[in-house]
Design a protein around this motif. Structure first.
Motif: not given
Length: 319
Positions: A304-305, A307-309, A314-315, A318-319
């Motif tokens: 998951d980390a 993927r966010d990076r 995607y990141a 989420l915001r």
């Protein structure tokens, strides 16, 4: 895909003469400029240091590191995992940290030695599935039309069966063994890689920087090697990290059903199956279950980390 990789070539960078598909690049300086613009996209995997700011990732990596060290040092740290003794069904104690099983074997030794079996096999399963599925996805997404239709229908055919049912069928046909369990899991795992890689390739095919490369005379296979493959690495790495935990789970499931490594091999799923026959001796199944839980959870957190990076869109979502 980063915004830098989507930028088009500046107006002042033009080929010296018209270029045709497959011909050499007309202006080497323009090609070097395009290559420099693509390098940040290729090197995104080297810029994942920011994930270390997340405490959950640090803990997850620490858990995986502990399991790797235990697996490597298992012969030194523990007793023989298949050695029997008259101490049957002993609960956890100072002599046997995780107790003993129905044959007097030390459960702690079997759990630690089980990591030597489950973790490498999970890497083999994911590596083979990624190689097969990645090749299918690249060809389907880049060649398009007939190749896409044939390869994706084959992928859909495998997807039509539940993973565990198909894996059970393949393992049952060839017989229970470690090799056949790995083969069965590769057969059911490669389609998801094909789908993800194909989607990434289709997105790259419609990007501005790939169109600019074609205008500069870069051939299709050269573009595949220099542009498409490097920019597809991110989704593949994220999926492979997440699927490592799934591979551990699936291997344990096959072993639980008697279709994995043969006894007396210390495999976590087989140990849970042995303990499930009598829940009063809870330690026989609880400790290998906790081993599976920690490994799978750690792989999911790291995936998951990543993927966010590696996927800024995607990141931002989420915001």
């Amino acid at each position: 895909m980063s915004d830098t990789a989507r930028e088009t070539v500046p107006d002042d960078v033009t080929p010296a003469e018209p270029a045709t598909p497959g011909s050499p690049v007309a202006d080497p300086a323009a090609d070097r400029l395009l290559a420099r613009r693509r390098w940040p996209q290729r090197l995104r995997l080297a810029r994942v240091h920011s994930i270390w700011r997340q405490p959950a990732v640090v803990v997850a990596v620490g858990i995986l590191a502990v399991w790797v060290v235990l697996a490597l040092l298992a012969p030194v740290l523990t007793a023989d995992p298949i050695a029997q003794s008259p101490d049957l069904y002993r609960p956890p104690s100072a002599a046997h940290w995780f107790g003993t099983d129905e044959l007097g074997r030390d459960v702690f030794a079997r759990v630690v030695h089980g990591a030597r079996l489950s973790l490498p096999l999970a890497v083999v399963i994911v590596g083979c599935s990624l190689a097969i599925g990645g090749l299918v996805g690249l060809l389907a997404g880049y060649l398009g039309r007939a190749a896409d239709e044939i390869l994706m229908r084959l992928t859909d055919l495998v997807f039509a069966f539940p993973q565990i049912i198909l894996a059970m069928a393949v393992a049952a046909v060839f017989g229970p063994s470690t090799r056949n369990a790995v083969l069965a899991l590769v057969v059911v795992s490669w389609p998801i890689y094909a789908r993800v890689i194909r989607s990434a390739v289709l997105s790259i095919r419609s990007s501005d920087f790939l169109a600019s490369s074609r205008l500069l005379g870069v051939g299709p296979w050269q573009a595949l090697r220099r542009d498409v493959v490097p920019n597809s690495v991110g989704p593949a790495v994220v999926l492979a990290t997440l699927e490592l935990g799934n591979a551990v789970l699936m291997l344990a499931a096959l072993s639980f059903l008697g279709l994995g490594p043969r006894p007396p091999a210390p495999e976590w799923g087989a140990m849970i199956a042995a303990g499930s026959r009598d829940l009063s001796i809870w330690w026989v199944s609880v400790f290998p279950g906790l081993a599976i839980l920690t490994v799978v959870l750690a792989f999911n957190i790291v995936g998951d980390a990543l993927r966010d990076r590696l996927d800024p869109r995607y990141a931002r979502g989420l915001r």
